[in-house]
Design an enzyme around this catalytic site. Structure first.
Site, PDB file in Angstrom:
ATOM      1  N   ASP A 153       0.319  -1.132   0.026  1.00 23.21           N
ATOM      2  CA  ASP A 153       0.566   0.384  -0.582  1.00 23.21           C
ATOM      3  C   ASP A 153       0.939   1.233  -0.050  1.00 23.21           C
ATOM      4  O   ASP A 153       2.176   0.930   0.382  1.00 23.21           O
ATOM      5  CB  ASP A 153      -1.169   0.017   1.725  1.00 23.21           C
ATOM      6  CG  ASP A 153      -1.982  -0.797   1.216  1.00 23.21           C
ATOM      7  OD1 ASP A 153      -1.777  -1.778   0.527  1.00 23.21           O
ATOM      8  OD2 ASP A 153      -2.804  -0.176   1.719  1.00 23.21           O
ATOM      9  N   ASP A 154       0.308   2.250  -0.753  1.00 23.82           N
ATOM     10  CA  ASP A 154       0.999   3.531  -0.576  1.00 23.82           C
ATOM     11  C   ASP A 154       0.819   4.481  -1.100  1.00 23.82           C
ATOM     12  O   ASP A 154       2.015   4.955  -1.204  1.00 23.82           O
ATOM     13  CB  ASP A 154       1.414   3.677   1.498  1.00 23.82           C
ATOM     14  CG  ASP A 154       0.084   3.325   2.241  1.00 23.82           C
ATOM     15  OD1 ASP A 154      -0.708   3.876   2.159  1.00 23.82           O
ATOM     16  OD2 ASP A 154       0.142   4.185   3.124  1.00 23.82           O
ATOM     17  N   HIS A 203      -6.061   2.939  -4.084  1.00 26.27           N
ATOM     18  CA  HIS A 203      -6.135   2.824  -2.586  1.00 26.27           C
ATOM     19  C   HIS A 203      -6.676   4.726  -2.696  1.00 26.27           C
ATOM     20  O   HIS A 203      -5.855   5.121  -1.257  1.00 26.27           O
ATOM     21  CB  HIS A 203      -4.519   2.369  -2.206  1.00 26.27           C
ATOM     22  CG  HIS A 203      -4.142   2.888  -0.416  1.00 26.27           C
ATOM     23  ND1 HIS A 203      -5.197   2.219   0.134  1.00 26.27           N
ATOM     24  CD2 HIS A 203      -3.429   3.535   0.544  1.00 26.27           C
ATOM     25  CE1 HIS A 203      -5.046   1.691   1.171  1.00 26.27           C
ATOM     26  NE2 HIS A 203      -3.448   2.136   1.423  1.00 26.27           N
ATOM     27  N   HIS A 207      -6.192   9.179   0.650  1.00 26.92           N
ATOM     28  CA  HIS A 207      -6.060   8.298   1.312  1.00 26.92           C
ATOM     29  C   HIS A 207      -6.675   8.653   2.952  1.00 26.92           C
ATOM     30  O   HIS A 207      -5.973   8.759   4.163  1.00 26.92           O
ATOM     31  CB  HIS A 207      -4.264   7.935   2.035  1.00 26.92           C
ATOM     32  CG  HIS A 207      -4.219   7.239   2.489  1.00 26.92           C
ATOM     33  ND1 HIS A 207      -4.636   6.665   4.205  1.00 26.92           N
ATOM     34  CD2 HIS A 207      -4.151   5.680   2.272  1.00 26.92           C
ATOM     35  CE1 HIS A 207      -3.686   5.642   4.891  1.00 26.92           C
ATOM     36  NE2 HIS A 207      -3.782   5.210   3.451  1.00 26.92           N
ATOM     37  N   TYR A 245      -7.122   2.077   5.752  1.00 20.24           N
ATOM     38  CA  TYR A 245      -6.719   2.237   6.877  1.00 20.24           C
ATOM     39  C   TYR A 245      -8.022   0.829   7.194  1.00 20.24           C
ATOM     40  O   TYR A 245      -8.825   0.440   8.156  1.00 20.24           O
ATOM     41  CB  TYR A 245      -7.594   2.976   8.054  1.00 20.24           C
ATOM     42  CG  TYR A 245      -7.269   3.841   7.764  1.00 20.24           C
ATOM     43  CD1 TYR A 245      -6.102   4.495   8.189  1.00 20.24           C
ATOM     44  CD2 TYR A 245      -7.653   5.614   7.517  1.00 20.24           C
ATOM     45  CE1 TYR A 245      -4.934   5.449   8.007  1.00 20.24           C
ATOM     46  CE2 TYR A 245      -6.588   6.661   6.558  1.00 20.24           C
ATOM     47  CZ  TYR A 245      -5.262   6.634   6.846  1.00 20.24           C
ATOM     48  OH  TYR A 245      -5.097   8.230   7.101  1.00 20.24           O
ATOM     49  N   HIS A 309       3.560  -1.983   3.144  1.00 20.32           N
ATOM     50  CA  HIS A 309       3.803  -1.117   2.763  1.00 20.32           C
ATOM     51  C   HIS A 309       4.532  -0.643   2.186  1.00 20.32           C
ATOM     52  O   HIS A 309       5.948  -0.826   2.395  1.00 20.32           O
ATOM     53  CB  HIS A 309       3.464   0.209   3.769  1.00 20.32           C
ATOM     54  CG  HIS A 309       1.749   0.133   4.695  1.00 20.32           C
ATOM     55  ND1 HIS A 309       1.509  -0.991   5.218  1.00 20.32           N
ATOM     56  CD2 HIS A 309       1.071   1.006   3.790  1.00 20.32           C
ATOM     57  CE1 HIS A 309       0.221  -0.303   5.609  1.00 20.32           C
ATOM     58  NE2 HIS A 309      -0.708   0.814   5.103  1.00 20.32           N
TER      59      HIS A 309
END
Length: 429
Positions: A153-154, A203, A207, A245, A309
């Site tokens: 992720d991210d 994603h 965020h 989250y 991540h």
């Protein structure tokens, strides 16, 4: 080196400017498609919002990282709401048809999980919040038995190239759940993952906790990210999204699925690696190593989807450090987006397959050769999962992540130095 730095400066300059749910909403959500039909039905609105006429639609897409490529994408929360009218029309039509549940927006005080108004139970079938471990049919939480399904992720971010090099060295592919604003800021890191033929998924744009957003805001968070990925991958429409989250519910996932064709992906183990570079981390490399040993030497039923991540050098290293355990314990591996031999995109099998218009049930459509893997979707459970909670005990809110280069358009004050250094990292890699 100096010429590469100049090139990097030129490239980055433009960027500085569970319970079974009765379903009026589930016409597309729960209907299984034939194995040869990886697309949403032709009548699904996603095909009019992001349509290609066939393998070659005559469109020449702007080069990733160019001013033309980044032109028109939102740079702040206000401009995010300036969406194409077709997106809003599709949302309003879905609402009018009763496909979007009327679940209220939550509030999320700093350091707390999102909270529903009085009278709304997050574990009820009408709400079914993934933050509270309620599983909705069709959402993905578990991997196929015996498989470690890889995702991160991210990204893309400056630590990403180290991960991408490692994956390539080990002949592995992963799904990257990308933040839209990070794609704009680090296009060369994006290109590195794409050239590795990894899978690109959504994603969101900034965020946020998605259940705190209105219907229109949810649409903007997803739609802009889809549009940028579409424009950056030769017209591919992402098939999967992961809520930041792990925060989703019946309303949010219905907008994702009914309007944009996205399948929701959560996870069944959580490393909390997002906090490693925080001033006060809630985990450590040693603790993650212990968790990884427990998970990778334990049961293979169900398979693992571990929340990891590409957010910091430490989080990338945590994955690299665990790799020998993956191999020594006989885990099979796959990209999350291709679990069970599925396609990574709504209109293409993967990064190298043709981009094609939806043809549901067309027997002439076949996937690339792939091992058959059991189905990975879950049934609703209105009790906590026996595996590690999708949410850590302390919510990983945006402020906690800020020290680890977690960028968000809600604070789009991208530093010139940070942008330049990030571009240099991606280019030199």
């Amino acid at each position: 080196m100096s010429s590469l730095l100049v090139s990097a400066l030129l490239l980055v300059a433009p960027l500085v400017q569970a319970i079974d749910i009765a379903a009026p909403y589930h016409r597309y959500v729960n209907s299984g498609l034939p194995p040869s039909a990886w697309y949403q039905p032709d009548g699904h609105p996603v095909h009019t919002l992001f349509r290609r006429a066939g393998g070659d639609d005559g469109i020449t897409y702007a080069s990733v990282g160019s001013p033309e490529w980044s032109k028109g994408f939102p740079a702040d929360p206000a401009s995010m709401q300036n969406m194409p009218q077709a997106w809003l029309d599709a949302l309003n039509k879905a609402v009018a048809a009763g496909k979007i549940p009327d679940v209220p927006v939550t509030t999320a005080p700093p350091g707390s999980n999102p909270t529903y108004p009085d009278g709304y139970d997050p574990m009820s079938p009408d709400v079914c919040s993934s933050t509270y471990q309620c599983r909705i049919p069709g959402d993905i939480w578990d991997g196929p038995d015996g498989y470690l399904s890889l995702s991160f992720d991210d990204g893309p971010l400056p630590p990403s190239p180290t991960l991408y090099k490692f994956l390539k060295e080990k002949d592995q592919h992963a799904t990257h759940f990308y933040i839209g604003t990070n794609i704009l800021q680090y296009p060369d890191c994006f290109k590195m993952a794409w050239e590795n033929q990894d899978d690109i998924a959504v994603h969101t744009w900034t965020h946020p906790y998605m259940t705190t957003k209105t219907n229109e805001e949810v649409l903007a968070e997803l739609g802009w990210t889809i549009q940028l990925i579409h424009n950056s991958t030769g017209g591919r429409v992402p098939k999967y999204w992961r809520p930041p989250y792990g925060d989703s519910d019946m309303r949010v996932r219905a907008i994702a699925k009914e309007v944009l064709g996205l399948t929701t992906v959560i996870w069944n183990q959580d490393t909390n690696d997002w906090s490693l570079s925080d001033p006060v981390p809630i985990t450590s490399l040693d603790k993650i190593a212990t968790q990884m040993h427990t998970w990778l030497t334990g049961s293979k039923n169900p398979g693992l989807i571990i929340l990891e991540h590409e957010l910091s050098n430490q989080s990338v290293q945590a994955f690299i450090d665990a790799w020998d355990l993956v191999v020594s314990n006989g885990w099979k591996t796959t990209s999350v987006a291709q679990m069970g031999g599925a396609s990574a995109y709504q209109n293409s099998w993967n990064a190298s397959s043709p981009v094609t218009k939806a043809r549901v049930g067309d027997v002439s459509v076949h996937p690339p050769p792939a091992q058959a893997v059991a189905s990975t979707t879950s049934t609703v459970k209105a009790t906590p999962s026996p595996s590690t909670a999708a949410k850590s005990s302390r919510p990983n809110n945006t402020s906690n992540k800020s020290a680890a280069l977690h960028h968000s358009a809600t604070s789009v004050t991208f530093g010139v130095v940070a942008s330049v250094l990030g571009a240099v990292v991606c280019i030199l890699s």
